[in-house]
Each structure stands twice: as C-alpha cells, then as structure tokens.
Design a protein around this motif. Structure first.
Motif, PDB file in Angstrom:
ATOM      1  N   THR A  58       0.793  -1.225   0.000  1.00 46.09           N
ATOM      2  CA  THR A  58       0.000   0.000   0.000  1.00 46.09           C
ATOM      3  C   THR A  58       0.826   1.276   0.000  1.00 46.09           C
ATOM      4  O   THR A  58       0.327   2.337  -0.360  1.00 46.09           O
ATOM      5  CB  THR A  58      -0.927   0.039   1.231  1.00 46.09           C
ATOM      6  OG1 THR A  58      -0.139  -0.195   2.402  1.00 46.09           O
ATOM      7  CG2 THR A  58      -1.995  -1.028   1.131  1.00 46.09           C
ATOM      8  N   THR A 103      -4.595  -3.709   0.694  1.00 43.96           N
ATOM      9  CA  THR A 103      -5.932  -3.129   0.797  1.00 43.96           C
ATOM     10  C   THR A 103      -6.972  -4.234   0.816  1.00 43.96           C
ATOM     11  O   THR A 103      -6.741  -5.347   0.341  1.00 43.96           O
ATOM     12  CB  THR A 103      -6.232  -2.181  -0.373  1.00 43.96           C
ATOM     13  OG1 THR A 103      -6.324  -2.944  -1.582  1.00 43.96           O
ATOM     14  CG2 THR A 103      -5.147  -1.122  -0.516  1.00 43.96           C
ATOM     15  N   SER A 158      -8.639   1.151  -3.686  1.00 42.25           N
ATOM     16  CA  SER A 158      -9.107   1.638  -2.396  1.00 42.25           C
ATOM     17  C   SER A 158     -10.620   1.476  -2.247  1.00 42.25           C
ATOM     18  O   SER A 158     -11.392   1.967  -3.066  1.00 42.25           O
ATOM     19  CB  SER A 158      -8.730   3.115  -2.230  1.00 42.25           C
ATOM     20  OG  SER A 158      -9.327   3.652  -1.076  1.00 42.25           O
ATOM     21  N   TYR A 187      -1.289   4.656  -4.790  1.00 42.17           N
ATOM     22  CA  TYR A 187      -2.072   4.558  -3.558  1.00 42.17           C
ATOM     23  C   TYR A 187      -1.382   5.343  -2.443  1.00 42.17           C
ATOM     24  O   TYR A 187      -0.165   5.237  -2.291  1.00 42.17           O
ATOM     25  CB  TYR A 187      -2.210   3.098  -3.125  1.00 42.17           C
ATOM     26  CG  TYR A 187      -3.049   2.940  -1.886  1.00 42.17           C
ATOM     27  CD1 TYR A 187      -4.416   2.738  -1.981  1.00 42.17           C
ATOM     28  CD2 TYR A 187      -2.481   3.031  -0.624  1.00 42.17           C
ATOM     29  CE1 TYR A 187      -5.198   2.619  -0.851  1.00 42.17           C
ATOM     30  CE2 TYR A 187      -3.253   2.927   0.517  1.00 42.17           C
ATOM     31  CZ  TYR A 187      -4.609   2.718   0.398  1.00 42.17           C
ATOM     32  OH  TYR A 187      -5.393   2.617   1.520  1.00 42.17           O
ATOM     33  N   GLU A 237     -10.298  -0.739   5.034  1.00 40.39           N
ATOM     34  CA  GLU A 237      -9.411  -0.179   4.010  1.00 40.39           C
ATOM     35  C   GLU A 237      -8.066  -0.922   3.974  1.00 40.39           C
ATOM     36  O   GLU A 237      -7.748  -1.591   3.003  1.00 40.39           O
ATOM     37  CB  GLU A 237      -9.186   1.311   4.267  1.00 40.39           C
ATOM     38  CG  GLU A 237      -8.216   1.979   3.297  1.00 40.39           C
ATOM     39  CD  GLU A 237      -8.726   2.044   1.856  1.00 40.39           C
ATOM     40  OE1 GLU A 237      -7.976   2.476   0.977  1.00 40.39           O
ATOM     41  OE2 GLU A 237      -9.886   1.644   1.607  1.00 40.39           O
ATOM     42  N   ILE A 238      -7.282  -0.818   5.025  1.00 35.13           N
ATOM     43  CA  ILE A 238      -5.974  -1.476   5.075  1.00 35.13           C
ATOM     44  C   ILE A 238      -6.072  -2.720   5.950  1.00 35.13           C
ATOM     45  O   ILE A 238      -6.661  -2.680   7.035  1.00 35.13           O
ATOM     46  CB  ILE A 238      -4.895  -0.524   5.613  1.00 35.13           C
ATOM     47  CG1 ILE A 238      -4.733   0.674   4.672  1.00 35.13           C
ATOM     48  CG2 ILE A 238      -3.560  -1.247   5.772  1.00 35.13           C
ATOM     49  CD1 ILE A 238      -3.776   1.736   5.185  1.00 35.13           C
TER      50      ILE A 238
END
Length: 320
Positions: A58, A103, A158, A187, A237-238
């Motif tokens: 990421t 992600t 994302s 990203y 998200e992450i």
C-alpha cells in the motif's frame, strides 16, 4: 541390645529409599516448573530473533520507510520479532512473505479462494474501525453536472477512496462513464485528489474522511476550501494478510501481540503511522471477513466484460 540395634539399623535403611523417593519427586516437579517458566521467557526471546517478512503493498518506501523502520526497531527492542519490510509493486503477486500490508479490495479475491487469510484490520482512526468515505467538491458547489461529471479517485485499489464514493455517486443519480473518471495513479493519492478538485480540473473527488482530516491537520487543506458533497459506506481499508502455508505458531503469536505493541509506541511514531492510515489494529470478526470477500464483486464490470462469479477477480472496472 544387640537385636534392638540391628532393628534400628534396618529401619533406617528402609527409610532411605522412601526419603530418596520423596526428594526425587520434589526435584522432578521443580524441574518441570522451571522448564514451564523458562518456556515463557524463551518464547519472548525467540520472537525477538524470529525474522518476520512483511510485504508492503500500500505504501512506497519513500513515503513509509522511515515510520515502518522505526516501528521495526521498537518491536525488536521489546522482543516482538525482527520485522523485515519488503516493498511490492501494486501488480505484483502476493507471495513469498509471511504477512502483507495490503488493501481490502486487493485481498478480496485471494481471501475468497483461500489463498490468503486476514490476520488483522487497520483502523485509520482509533474511534472508527472502518474507514469512512466521502465525495469532495469545491466549497459552495451544490450539484454536479447531470452527465459527464469529471471525478478523480485516489486509487482503484481503495475501498474507502474509490469503491464507496463511486457507489455513493451512483445512488445519488450520477451516471459515471469510464471517460469521466480518473485515478491519481498511486495509492492512496489523496493529495492529487484534493488539489485536482481545488484547482477545478475535476468536479469532484473520492477520498476517505480520515485522509481528509489528516490533510487538514497537516495544513495541506484549509477550512472552507472543500465541502463534502455526499458520504458513502464505511468499509475496511488497510488489512494485514497472511500466507496460510507459513502461518505457524510463531506467526500466530506475532499477529496476536501486534495490536498491543502498536498501542505502546511513542506518540511521535504513532502520529507518523496514523498519517499512513494505521492508527490501530484489531482482530477481524467473521462479519469483517465476509464483507471483505464481497468487496471485489461490488463494482459492475465494464461494458463487454463477462459476468463475474461470487469469487471473481477483484480487478477494478476503471483500472488504468
């Protein structure tokens, strides 16, 4: 007297094995306890020297290298493993590492196929587990062009910066064509999103509200310059993914202890990690896992693409 003496000697001889037996039991029991206690310390010492290879998908090393290396040093100093970061290209296969910082959209398909697992979710802010999404416009803009609105998103990878705001615009009645959409090219790309909207190159931009708050905190965006046109769904998200083939006990222990280690980092380092989008870590629930699996199927295919199954690839519709 003679017989009595012999009797006393015989009694003493018989008591020797009994005493030895009791002492042997005590010694063996003490040894077991010592080994058990030693094992507790041995696990911590072993973790301190266990190399943990983490693939970073990421962030690039220029943006995240300093903060991640400081975190590695903090972990090593507290016996939580020798973390070694390996920076991977966005299109590179997720293989060869123990864990991956990636992600939720990139994890969606391999998670569904059982090729990767999800060890931890990252929170962009402590108070919010999922990342909140938004569509930004210049201050004072009340509506977008009915057709052909120019919209920029940070990255097609994302969930909070593209998938959720894209779906929010569709629900608001805005039809987005492939020609009207642009991506920042890396990203998370949030700075290009806000500047593109501020300078009028785009009518709107997709970004997570947490990223917007970080930009405001850094002074990159000033109050009154941008408005939130609409908000989208909150999505993970992450994530911290793992390779099931190498997920042995030491790796499980590493993942289990990592959230607590992150909670104890110095405030300055915590701020740097938070700016990257990792303000906290927590173990995913079953509902989190199921949602991540579905994310890759939420964007309709581009015209002419074949229909995707429930476990279709998570390549994005408008990926450049």
């Amino acid at each position: 007297m003679e017989n009595g003496g012999k009797t006393d000697i015989l009694r003493s001889c018989r008591s020797v094995p009994s005493c030895l037996s009791r002492w042997t039991t005590v010694i063996i029991f003490s040894a077991i306890v010592a080994l058990a206690v030693g094992a507790l310390f041995l696990e911590a010492n072993d973790m301190a020297h266990t190399p943990i290879v983490v693939g970073v998908c990421t962030f690039d090393s220029a943006r995240a290298g300093s903060a991640l290396e400081q975190f590695s040093e903090f972990c090593r100093a507290r016996g939580h493993g020798d973390i070694r970061w390996r920076y991977l290209r966005p299109d590179q296969e997720l293989a060869g590492c123990d864990f991956y910082v990636t992600t939720s959209l990139d994890l969606s398909a391999p998670l569904s196929r059982g090729e990767l697992g999800c060890a931890l979710l990252a929170a962009e802010r402590e108070a919010h587990r999922y990342s909140r999404s938004s569509v930004l416009v210049k201050a004072g803009v009340a509506a977008l062009p009915a057709r052909g609105a120019r919209v920029i998103f940070g990255s097609s990878r994302s969930a909070a910066g593209f998938l959720a705001p894209y779906r929010a615009l569709e629900r608001s009645g805005y039809a987005l064509s492939e020609a009207s959409i642009e991506f920042a090219g890396s990203y998370p790309g949030e700075e290009r999103v806000v500047f593109g909207v501020l300078y009028g190159a785009y009518d709107a931009g997709g970004i997570s509200l947490e990223r917007l708050q970080e930009l405001r905190k850094a002074g990159i965006v000033r109050d009154g310059e941008l408005d939130v046109f609409c908000e989208g769904e909150a999505f993970p998200e992450i994530v911290i993914a793992y390779d099931p083939s190498s997920y042995a006990q030491d790796r499980r222990s590493f993942a289990r202890r990592l959230p607590g280690v992150l909670d104890r980092v110095p405030r300055s380092l915590r701020g740097e990690l938070s700016a990257l989008g990792i303000a906290g870590l927590y173990k995913p629930r079953e509902s989190d896992i199921e949602l991540i699996k579905k994310l890759g199927t939420m964007i309709p295919p581009a015209p002419g693409d074949p229909p995707r199954g429930e476990e279709g690839d998570s390549r994005r519709r408008f990926a450049r």
